[in-house]
Scaffold this active site. Sequence first.
Site, PDB file in Angstrom:
ATOM      1  N   CYS A  99       4.572   3.210   0.726  1.00  0.00           N
ATOM      2  CA  CYS A  99       4.333   2.107  -0.201  1.00  0.00           C
ATOM      3  C   CYS A  99       5.364   2.138  -1.314  1.00  0.00           C
ATOM      4  CB  CYS A  99       2.947   2.173  -0.802  1.00  0.00           C
ATOM      5  SG  CYS A  99       2.637   0.741  -1.837  1.00  0.00           S
ATOM      6  N   LYS A 152      -7.396  -1.592   3.940  1.00  0.00           N
ATOM      7  CA  LYS A 152      -6.554  -1.432   2.749  1.00  0.00           C
ATOM      8  C   LYS A 152      -6.343   0.060   2.479  1.00  0.00           C
ATOM      9  CE  LYS A 152      -4.599  -2.457  -1.245  1.00  0.00           C
ATOM     10  NZ  LYS A 152      -3.219  -3.004  -1.198  1.00  0.00           N
ATOM     11  N   GLY A 183       0.310  -9.210   8.921  1.00  0.00           N
ATOM     12  CA  GLY A 183       0.130  -9.036   7.483  1.00  0.00           C
ATOM     13  C   GLY A 183       0.016 -10.359   6.781  1.00  0.00           C
ATOM     14  N   ASN A 237      -0.037   5.906   5.164  1.00  0.00           N
ATOM     15  CA  ASN A 237       0.975   5.097   4.489  1.00  0.00           C
ATOM     16  C   ASN A 237       1.841   6.015   3.640  1.00  0.00           C
ATOM     17  OD1 ASN A 237       2.441   3.305   2.980  1.00  0.00           O
ATOM     18  ND2 ASN A 237       0.695   2.340   1.978  1.00  0.00           N
TER      19      ASN A 237
HETATM   20  C1  FMN Z   1      -0.329  -8.176  -0.489  1.00  0.00           C
HETATM   21  C2  FMN Z   1       0.018  -7.038   0.405  1.00  0.00           C
HETATM   22  C3  FMN Z   1      -0.609  -5.808   0.253  1.00  0.00           C
HETATM   23  C4  FMN Z   1      -0.294  -4.748   1.081  1.00  0.00           C
HETATM   24  N1  FMN Z   1      -0.933  -3.555   0.932  1.00  0.00           N
HETATM   25  C5  FMN Z   1      -0.655  -2.528   1.781  1.00  0.00           C
HETATM   26  C6  FMN Z   1      -1.376  -1.312   1.707  1.00  0.00           C
HETATM   27  O1  FMN Z   1      -2.274  -1.142   0.894  1.00  0.00           O
HETATM   28  N2  FMN Z   1      -1.049  -0.317   2.570  1.00  0.00           N
HETATM   29  C7  FMN Z   1      -0.073  -0.454   3.521  1.00  0.00           C
HETATM   30  O2  FMN Z   1       0.155   0.468   4.291  1.00  0.00           O
HETATM   31  N3  FMN Z   1       0.614  -1.621   3.621  1.00  0.00           N
HETATM   32  C8  FMN Z   1       0.346  -2.646   2.786  1.00  0.00           C
HETATM   33  N4  FMN Z   1       1.044  -3.834   2.903  1.00  0.00           N
HETATM   34  C9  FMN Z   1       2.098  -3.957   3.925  1.00  0.00           C
HETATM   35  C10 FMN Z   1       1.595  -4.643   5.185  1.00  0.00           C
HETATM   36  O3  FMN Z   1       0.585  -3.881   5.806  1.00  0.00           O
HETATM   37  C11 FMN Z   1       2.745  -4.898   6.171  1.00  0.00           C
HETATM   38  O4  FMN Z   1       3.312  -3.662   6.523  1.00  0.00           O
HETATM   39  C12 FMN Z   1       3.840  -5.769   5.565  1.00  0.00           C
HETATM   40  O5  FMN Z   1       3.259  -6.793   4.796  1.00  0.00           O
HETATM   41  C13 FMN Z   1       4.762  -6.397   6.611  1.00  0.00           C
HETATM   42  O6  FMN Z   1       4.075  -7.256   7.476  1.00  0.00           O
HETATM   43  P1  FMN Z   1       4.031  -8.850   7.285  1.00  0.00           P
HETATM   44  O7  FMN Z   1       5.430  -9.303   7.150  1.00  0.00           O
HETATM   45  O8  FMN Z   1       3.342  -9.353   8.507  1.00  0.00           O
HETATM   46  O9  FMN Z   1       3.249  -9.118   6.050  1.00  0.00           O
HETATM   47  C14 FMN Z   1       0.711  -4.907   2.073  1.00  0.00           C
HETATM   48  C15 FMN Z   1       1.336  -6.142   2.225  1.00  0.00           C
HETATM   49  C16 FMN Z   1       1.012  -7.207   1.416  1.00  0.00           C
HETATM   50  C17 FMN Z   1       1.720  -8.510   1.608  1.00  0.00           C
END
Ligand code: FMN
Lengths: 305, 305, 252, 252
Positions: free
Chosen positions: A132, A47, A267, A129
């Site tokens: 965000c 995270k 993710g 990151n």
């Molecule tokens: C609930 C949630 C929290 C996330 N928190 C972060 C984070 O803290 N830092 C980050 O770089 N990406 C974060 N992401 C983005 C994911 O790492 C990923 O890039 C994004 O969800 C796309 O992938 P997916 O479609 O497989 O979920 C988060 C995504 C979700 C759904």
Amino acid sequence: MSYTDLSVNIGKLHLKNPVLLASGTVGYGNEISKFTDLSKIGGIVTKSLSLKPRKGNPPQRIVETPSGMLNAIGLANVGVEAFIKEKIPFLKELNTTIICNIAASSIEEYVECTKILNPVDTINAFEINVSCPNVKEGGLIFGNDLNSVGRITEMVRSATNKPLIIKLSPNVSRISEFARIVKEEGGDAVSAINTLVGTSFDIWTRKPKIKNVTGGLSGPAIKPVALAKVLEIKRNVDIPIIGIGGIMNWMDTVEFMIAGATAVQLGTVNFINPNAGVEIVEGLHSYCEKQSIQKLSDLIGSFQL
Amino acid sequence: MSYTDLSVNIGKLHLKNPVLLASGTVGYGNEISKFTDLSKIGGIVTKSLSLKPRKGNPPQRIVETPSGMLNAIGLANVGVEAFIKEKIPFLKELNTTIICNIAASSIEEYVECTKILNPVDTINAFEINVSCPNVKEGGLIFGNDLNSVGRITEMVRSATNKPLIIKLSPNVSRISEFARIVKEEGGDAVSAINTLVGTSFDIWTRKPKIKNVTGGLSGPAIKPVALAKVLEIKRNVDIPIIGIGGIMNWMDTVEFMIAGATAVQLGTVNFINPNAGVEIVEGLHSYCEKQSIQKLSDLIGSFQL
Amino acid sequence: MYIEKSRVEWIKNLLPDTFLLRVYSPLIASKIKPGQFCNIKVSESDFPLLRRPFSICEVDGEFLHFMFDVHGEGTKILSNKQKDDVIDILGPLGNGFNYSGDYSTAIIAAGGIGIAPFPYLIQKLADDKKVISFFGGRSKNNVIEYGMKNLLISTDDGSIGFKGNVVQLIESQYSQFRNESVRIFACGPNPMLKALQEFSIKNNIECQISTESAMACGFGICQGCPIDNADGDGYYLICKDGPVFDAKMVRL
Amino acid sequence: MYIEKSRVEWIKNLLPDTFLLRVYSPLIASKIKPGQFCNIKVSESDFPLLRRPFSICEVDGEFLHFMFDVHGEGTKILSNKQKDDVIDILGPLGNGFNYSGDYSTAIIAAGGIGIAPFPYLIQKLADDKKVISFFGGRSKNNVIEYGMKNLLISTDDGSIGFKGNVVQLIESQYSQFRNESVRIFACGPNPMLKALQEFSIKNNIECQISTESAMACGFGICQGCPIDNADGDGYYLICKDGPVFDAKMVRL
Ligand SMILES: Cc1cc2nc3c(=O)[nH]c(=O)nc-3n(C[C@H](O)[C@H](O)[C@H](O)COP(=O)(O)O)c2cc1C
Ligand SMILES: Cc1cc2nc3c(=O)[nH]c(=O)nc-3n(C[C@H](O)[C@H](O)[C@H](O)COP(=O)(O)OP(=O)(O)OC[C@H]3O[C@@H](n4cnc5c(N)ncnc54)[C@H](O)[C@@H]3O)c2cc1C
Ligand SMILES: Cc1cc2nc3c(=O)[nH]c(=O)nc-3n(C[C@H](O)[C@H](O)[C@H](O)COP(=O)(O)OP(=O)(O)OC[C@H]3O[C@@H](n4cnc5c(N)ncnc54)[C@H](O)[C@@H]3O)c2cc1C
Ligand SMILES: Cc1cc2nc3c(=O)[nH]c(=O)nc-3n(C[C@H](O)[C@H](O)[C@H](O)COP(=O)(O)O)c2cc1C
Ligand code: FES
Ligand code: FES
């Protein structure tokens, strides 16, 4: 199972297979380890960490959308200090690659976090990151500004010799320009993509369904967009790409690798099937067997246009 | 049915209700009229026209994705001349607002098309498609370049006094900057959004599923993104917005209006339910009744943050 | 915690839009405690995308019972399951009710489908505990009595039982148990829980409330389900730290 | 053209993965012609998003029959329909076979599930037409004979009938009908249609082929289903100008 070589290299970072779990969707590894054997996957990305702990956004933080979800967690995290003290001991025993994700509100904070975390042996690489969409301190969303991304890469690069991955924002016109500046400033790889900015309203109360108003869209809905971004980078910049966005199974993983990804991150799927990573590794094995692929890495960017 | 006033105004363009059918998803009206009463909806936007006929891209042009579809039709169209001769006579009889969409490869071509079409009475307004991601003549995608969009608006404005709507690309960081320049250059409204760039690969052949390699993503998958774009424009620029993206029913329509849309356009849903427009108009009536809304236009941008 | 492919044994209506579902799920059945929940994948496809959380309603040997209202698309799909369909259940999740300890009377306070977790709790309560159950519904057509004991009913429209909400009903009965050592177990809509929280704090009664929130994962990795702690300076996660909280711990 | 909510009367297996579906659809039944198709919404929800195109297989009074293979998620959902389920059918679409006119022998050439449109065509062919049907499949486990007349079979592995593909089989039988006035009606995979196109042009036989393409709308508004015209200087739309074309009109 076959003897296919599933390993891939992201710069100097060697992964036993290309399946990583994405930042923010695996916490610090402990909860998900009750459902899956993390030693079997390529690695996990923690995270996003900031210098100080963050409590995150008020509820409601998530909402389901067609084939996707919006989240505005607000980078809730324990902060680097507690991370080192409380989370590293567990991560150390996992026998998988640990990539530490950092999110900050200023370039100085990025550098400071990196410096504090750099000596920790358990951390094999950093993912920065810059993208965000759910925090707005300083008003600036770094990820959409070419100069900021360049400067962050340069400064963090000078703070660590570990593999450095920059996680890019998809909310830009030409993502490959961002990949290029990352490469120029010494980054080892880019992750693409973070979530797309989205929102949703309740038609009876007229309030946004997410308290933060906008959130980040993830899940299968964004897969075609993510693939196009990976392809765009692959066709324009020579840098390893970690593909992210809507991956649900091994077929999606193969698709990302064909489009140009060296590795992938899972993710949203972790929330639905916390064992997806291991199942995907198995699926890659049998795909390679069927296709007589000896080294999975031969697949990277193997699209036939 | 109630006596709610569903009419809205987009600049000087009066619509009896806010439900329009989107360019490229209704052809020139004739086929869909076998399934639905076009006189009951607010209007239709014709398939993008170019100066000369275009045969469009080779197959495969479309592919389904999770809650969405990719298309790369390549702006197949009959050209302005045949449009006036062959299509206008039918459109003339429809008793609904006709918005003529123009897509071109150069600023001169935009102006030329507008000049030829401007005298046609049946055409109530122009929508300028600066954002089609599937044609690449000249190499430049106008829609992602602020100066081009400003210049196109300015030049087309000088060629017509009819209401002028610019259809914006979502594949940019800050869509509101594009809306601002449209306003400054005399555009009457913006449409948001066109499709998102996406792709998809066959994992057995490693070929793109769409011959054009990339296509435009539409359908419910993109609704949260489209809503966020509409909201961003609404919060930053005072210009009427036509909301587009993933609308399937009257609830989605209301959601777009709450987020700031004055009217909406239905795209992909027409392929699945060609009567969706009429059903949405009915749904809006009963929503207004339940919510004691006398004028639907009071809903526009009525979000409660 | 398990991901268990569970065979549907039967599904039946309690009310037109309220269902009781029985599934064969021996692993989860062997571990789950009253007040815990499961996160259920209602279809085999990726639609709907997320699991849906449901409280454990009853355990019968190796079978689990869930009680649910049809709310949106996910619960509609669930309500269409048939014998021998297989559904994918993740659980047990969260903490449960703390029902052991030194009290004589268990007050059950259920608002609508908030009754779901209580049949199992009542099953498990030691024989020496006295149970009084309160159920609040909109009207007599919404009353669920399944698995209740010593049940008092309130309806908003007074069409059956006490006219008013369930907290008012409990207050009206308070003299009955004022001098007993009481523990309240509550589940229902937020305004109800809030009223009960105030009531219990004012009267210094132990009170455990089962809370709800949108959830993605259900086991602590998405951070999607925060609830304010009592001081308002931080959050608990409902899925991991809850869904049951001591009423004094959280801000509703 | 109608959008008709149609009740399922029954659905049955012809092969493990091949189904015959009977629906009550009086409006469409009254209009549809052999070779036309319908675009079917396989679920009530928005998943899967697009309709799925299926040829009309047979018309029995006010009932339509469709024959289909389970291919992906959409056809899987369709195969799970049960009596009295309601499905939303849009049709009739496209043009059909032109089977009237002055010829004596109708040659039916079906590759695999490409057999689907022919039971209805055979039903409709005038009594004075001689019909010879050819079916090509991978092996004897893939053979469908439903609704055929004077059927000759080829299989790739020779496990039943002629060993080879269906066009080779037709060629081998060509002497039989060389001197008759023949019209070929063909449906199947593209390589088969291509071989047949060459064969028919070479031998100057009338040949109508039913083509396929990914489709969104099915009625001409999305432009998603182009096929090259014979000169290669423009496209037809398969849904509107086809799906049946004279073999000389298109480039496969
Ligand atoms: C609930 C949630 C929290 C996330 N928190 C972060 C984070 O803290 N830092 C980050 O770089 N990406 C974060 N992401 C983005 C994911 O790492 C990923 O890039 C994004 O969800 C796309 O992938 P997916 O479609 O497989 O979920 C988060 C995504 C979700 C759904
Ligand atoms: C810990 C917990 C236990 C629960 N136990 C039960 C139970 O035993 N019986 C029962 O009927 N219901 C219970 N619920 C509520 C149940 O989860 C929702 O009714 C259900 O998710 C609605 O899904 P849907 O697809 O039908 O509705 P939709 O409105 O279509 O769902 C859309 C999204 O919103 C979420 N959502 C909608 N309503 C709620 C809600 N009230 N709480 C949480 N998420 C929601 C869904 O999970 C989904 O992601 C519980 C909720 C939680 C958090
Ligand atoms: C005019 C026409 C008539 C047809 N008639 C029949 C018939 O009678 N019986 C039968 O079994 N099949 C028929 N097909 C093919 C049938 O439409 C596909 O098998 C079906 O759409 C597959 O859907 P799916 O969800 O199971 O597969 P998926 O692969 O999951 O579908 C994904 C997407 O690809 C499209 N698609 C996949 N395969 C095809 C294909 N071969 N042709 C067109 N689109 C495809 C789907 O429509 C969908 O949009 C016909 C196709 C056309 C164009
Ligand atoms: C098949 C197809 C063709 C399209 N052609 C055009 C076009 O010619 N001109 C244009 O401005 N937009 C075109 N669009 C974009 C739509 O008008 C609309 O902006 C987009 O599909 C998003 O809306 P939706 O999600 O409701 O489909 C097309 C979309 C589709 C799906
Ligand atoms: S639902 Fe994911 S952390 Fe609680
Ligand atoms: S499928 Fe839409 S035009 Fe043919």
